[in-house]
Scaffold this active site. Structure first.
Site, short mmCIF file in Angstrom:
data_model
loop_
_atom_site.label_atom_id
_atom_site.label_comp_id
_atom_site.label_asym_id
_atom_site.label_seq_id
_atom_site.Cartn_x
_atom_site.Cartn_y
_atom_site.Cartn_z
N ASP A 89 -5.91 -4.18 -2.05
CA ASP A 89 -4.56 -3.87 -1.16
C ASP A 89 -4.12 -5.12 -0.35
OD1 ASP A 89 -3.45 -2.49 1.23
OD2 ASP A 89 -4.42 -0.97 0.77
N SER B 117 0.88 -1.15 -0.07
CA SER B 117 0.18 -0.14 0.03
C SER B 117 0.95 1.45 -0.18
CB SER B 117 -0.99 0.01 1.17
OG SER B 117 -2.18 0.87 1.08
#
Length: 259
Positions: A161, A45
């Site tokens: 993610d 991320s």
């Protein structure tokens, strides 16, 4: 610690955490000052975004300038009225294209690994230099928080993610020595429960604290299983929210002086 890292090859592992990940810049600043470079970078991320910038050779100051663009929400937020998320990736994709151009995962100066999650199977997907994938595409996968950002499609597979699998990518480290920066570690949450006048604030804070605890426990489980030399840095991020991109300077400072 300085001598250990200077004389020993190591993996730099940067955790996800939204705006909290800006603290990684402070650590990069200290590494630059000390003349220390990792042999590989692993990111999830926001840790992946900052790690990718470092992997193509950008200085910490240059990365800070790019990340500062996120302080203005209108620079990267475009609300979506269709699909599975509230934010369209259009503006973010243009920002990544401006930084990385047509560079692929194999084109980095420092080997790079980016962690994402296969939304069809739930399995971890690690993009590395063996993949014929653009850096910007791998980044759009690793940062796609479900429901917030659009999932990203590569070869008919939807990715989201990497925090869903491994927010601090310790298991992907090649080297025996690991410098890990966990912005969602033990210093990312208060021991006290929220006590605001408005219930809505308490509910939101409880939700965010719950997510931090979930990710913290995920990382602790991985730490216990890994038999490597791990130098773990845990910036004190508890006073900041994952959406505090307007506090770039303050959050960056949290990572300075930890080495």
């Amino acid at each position: 610690m300085k001598n250990n890292l200077q004389n020993t090859p190591f993996s730099l592992v940067l955790a996800g955490g939204g705006a909290l990940g800006i603290a990684h810049l402070g650590v990069l600043h200290d590494l630059e000052i000390k003349g220390i470079k990792p042999q590989e970078i692993i990111g999830t991320s926001m840790g992946g975004i900052i790690g990718a910038c470092a992997a193509i050779g950008l200085s910490e100051a240059a990365i800070y300038e790019h990340i500062s663009n996120f302080s203005g929400l209108l620079n990267w937020v475009k609300f979506s009225w269709s699909g599975n998320a509230v934010v369209s990736n259009d503006k973010i994709e243009r920002i990544f294209a401006n930084i990385f151009g047509d560079k692929k995962m194999c084109d980095t100066t420092i080997p790079l690994k980016l962690i994402a999650t296969n939304l069809h199977t739930g399995e971890k997907r690690v993009f590395n230099r063996s993949d014929n994938v653009l850096i910007k595409d791998a980044l759009l996968c690793t940062m796609a928080i479900p429901g917030i950002f659009d999932e990203h499609i590569i070869s008919d597979t939807a990715y989201a993610d990497g925090f869903l699998c491994e927010n601090l990518g310790l298991n992907e480290a090649t080297y025996e020595t690991i410098l890990a920066v966990d912005v969602l570690g033990k210093n990312s949450f208060d021991h006290d429960l929220p006590d605001n006048f408005f219930k809505t604030n308490n509910v939101l804070e409880m939700f965010e604290k719950s997510m931090r605890l979930l990710i913290y426990n995920q990382t602790q489980s991985n730490l216990k299983k890994l038999e490597k030399n791990i130098i773990l840095l845990e910036p004190n991020t508890k006073k900041y929210k994952t959406y505090h991109f307007h506090k770039t300077l303050e959050i960056r400072a949290l990572g300075i002086g930890l080495l």
